[in-house]
Design an enzyme around this catalytic site. Structure first.
Site, PDB file in Angstrom:
ATOM      1  N   GLY A  26       0.845  -1.203   0.000  1.00  0.00           N
ATOM      2  CA  GLY A  26       0.000   0.000   0.000  1.00  0.00           C
ATOM      3  C   GLY A  26       0.870   1.238   0.000  1.00  0.00           C
ATOM      4  N   GLY A  29      -0.382   4.719  -0.573  1.00  0.00           N
ATOM      5  CA  GLY A  29      -1.536   5.132   0.225  1.00  0.00           C
ATOM      6  C   GLY A  29      -1.184   6.141   1.305  1.00  0.00           C
ATOM      7  CB  ILE A  31      -0.952   4.221   6.511  1.00  0.00           C
ATOM      8  CG1 ILE A  31      -2.362   4.388   7.084  1.00  0.00           C
ATOM      9  CG2 ILE A  31       0.017   3.709   7.586  1.00  0.00           C
ATOM     10  CD1 ILE A  31      -3.012   3.116   7.582  1.00  0.00           C
ATOM     11  NE  ARG A 113     -11.140  -0.294  12.925  1.00  0.00           N
ATOM     12  CZ  ARG A 113     -11.619   0.100  14.106  1.00  0.00           C
ATOM     13  NH1 ARG A 113     -12.434  -0.681  14.787  1.00  0.00           N
ATOM     14  NH2 ARG A 113     -11.300   1.276  14.605  1.00  0.00           N
ATOM     15  CG  ASN A 120      -9.444  -4.889   2.545  1.00  0.00           C
ATOM     16  OD1 ASN A 120      -9.388  -4.498   1.380  1.00  0.00           O
ATOM     17  ND2 ASN A 120      -9.701  -4.076   3.547  1.00  0.00           N
ATOM     18  CD  GLN A 127      -0.033  -8.355   0.463  1.00  0.00           C
ATOM     19  OE1 GLN A 127      -0.189  -8.092   1.647  1.00  0.00           O
ATOM     20  NE2 GLN A 127      -0.101  -7.431  -0.477  1.00  0.00           N
ATOM     21  N   GLY A 145      -3.707  -3.384   7.521  1.00  0.00           N
ATOM     22  CA  GLY A 145      -4.948  -3.334   6.719  1.00  0.00           C
ATOM     23  C   GLY A 145      -6.084  -4.044   7.440  1.00  0.00           C
ATOM     24  CG  ASP A 174      -7.111  -0.222  18.919  1.00  0.00           C
ATOM     25  OD1 ASP A 174      -7.962   0.507  18.391  1.00  0.00           O
ATOM     26  OD2 ASP A 174      -6.629  -1.212  18.338  1.00  0.00           O
ATOM     27  CG  HIS A 202      -8.074  -2.387  15.069  1.00  0.00           C
ATOM     28  ND1 HIS A 202      -7.898  -1.291  15.883  1.00  0.00           N
ATOM     29  CD2 HIS A 202      -8.180  -1.893  13.808  1.00  0.00           C
ATOM     30  CE1 HIS A 202      -7.897  -0.200  15.152  1.00  0.00           C
ATOM     31  NE2 HIS A 202      -8.070  -0.532  13.894  1.00  0.00           N
TER      32      HIS A 202
END
Ligand code: NAD
Ligand code: LMR
Length: 340
Positions: A26, A29, A31, A113, A120, A127, A145, A174, A202
């Site tokens: 990513g 992107g 982040i 999420r 996703n 991967q 992700g 968090d 999460h």
């Protein structure tokens, strides 16, 4: 003393150490735009340790990742030994020592999420397989992700030759959110606070737990206003991701990158005796089903995580931990279908 203006050795870079191979997915992107500069500045692997960066993107965004690599070059960072931009998973993970799996679709307003698992989840099958086949023996994988815990579960299952404990998911964000709110409430700075953990997933079920909290070594849970803790603190931390999306218009990026830096740094270089929250595959600790990637209280020593075991839990804590086990088991059911 070496004169930096006449020596051939780059100032600030230990030439005798091989560069750490670091993959960031990513890479074009939001982040990654913060994360790459933190890694390249020595915040993760050490202020003098060179890095060999692999920027992995999808075919549609690889050109944009090349632009990011151009900007890295323009920053003339002394620790950057090499930058490779690729859309090829095999090349991206070949011999890699540390992988930040960031590349995935963020949720939008009103989505959970877990809703992102369909979109996703498959990324992490592919991967995981590439990591299994090509990464270095000492690989450390941090999945960012979303849904991060279950994507880490997927990547680990797709990499049967790699020890499961080498796959983590990011819950340090968090943890940092909880730390920050507590520091404000208690009127202390964050380094004085220890004994905090965010158990579980999460997700909105996550349980930021202050029962073992210590400030400057003293137990303080009994001094914290219980109504504030249950009615404000827990939901505020758990829903902070949505709050950021509502206010900022897109999901957290710099704070997520900062948490990813904290996580990988403490994994590699240790957290001392200080508790951090690490989402990692359970071996059955605290009754969590083996293999679920769960946020536990953890310390980092000598390049490995150790879960803080033997804590005495009350009914309030057990109930919330159970809710996270149930949610993660449900996500694992969907994940298992993607792995078949
Ligand atoms: P972004 O949309 O800005 O960037 C994601 C990038 O990933 C895109 O450039 C996309 O092309 C790329 N990508 C998609 N599939 C890929 C693949 N198979 N290989 C390589 N690259 C791929 O999103 P962002 O803001 O950077 O967020 C990335 C993810 O991180 C999202 O899922 C978001 O929800 C999650 N996130 C997690 C946390 C956490 O605490 N765990 C915090 C913030 C964001
Ligand atoms: C966060 O916690 O900020 C991220 O997981 C982004 C999100 O979707 O909330």
């Amino acid at each position: 003393m070496t004169d930096p203006f006449t020596s051939s050795a780059a100032p600030g870079r230990n030439e005798s150490e091989a560069p750490v191979k670091v993959t960031v997915t990513g890479a074009a992107g939001n982040i990654a735009y913060s994360l790459l500069w933190r890694i390249a500045s020595g915040d993760v692997f050490g202020a003098d340790r060179p890095v060999d960066l692999r920027l992995l993107e999808t075919p549609g965004r690889v050109r944009a990742a090349e632009g990011v690599a151009m900007e890295l070059a323009d920053s003339a960072l002394p620790l950057v030994a090499k930058v490779t931009v690729t859309e090829d998973q095999r090349e991206g993970f070949d011999g890699t020592n540390a992988a930040f799996l960031v590349g995935a679709k963020p949720r939008g307003k009103g989505e959970s999420r877990a809703d992102m698992l369909e979109a996703n989840g498959r990324i992490f099958v592919e991967q995981g397989r590439a990591i299994n086949d090509g990464a270095a023996q000492d690989i450390r994988v941090l999945v960012v992700g979303n849904p991060a815990n279950t994507n880490a579960y997927i990547a680990s299952k797709a990499a049967p030759d790699v020890e499961p404990e080498r796959f983590n998911a990011l819950m340090r964000l968090d943890h940092n959110r909880a730390l920050s709110l507590l520091a404000e409430k208690l009127g202390v700075s964050t380094p004085h606070i220890d004994g905090l953990v965010v158990w579980g997933n999460h997700a909105d079920t996550q349980f930021p737990d202050i029962e073992f909290l210590r400030v400057a070594g003293q137990e303080v849970a009994g001094d914290v206003d219980r109504k504030w803790y249950e009615d404000e603190f827990i939901p505020r931390v758990a829903k902070r991701g949505s709050e950021i999306i509502d206010v900022r218009g897109s999901s957290s990026a710099a704070s997520a990158a900062s948490a990813a830096v904290d996580h990988m740094r403490d994994w590699v270089r240790g957290s001392g005796a200080r508790w951090v929250t690490v989402a990692q595959p359970s071996k059955g600790e605290y009754g969590v089903d083996e293999g679920l990637v769960f946020g536990f209280p953890t310390v980092g020593v000598n390049g490995r995580w150790t879960i803080v075991e033997g804590l005495d839990l009350n009914d309030f804590q057990r109930e919330r931990i159970q809710a996270n086990i149930a949610a993660l088991k449900e996500e694992a059911g969907v994940a298992d279908s993607l792995l078949r």
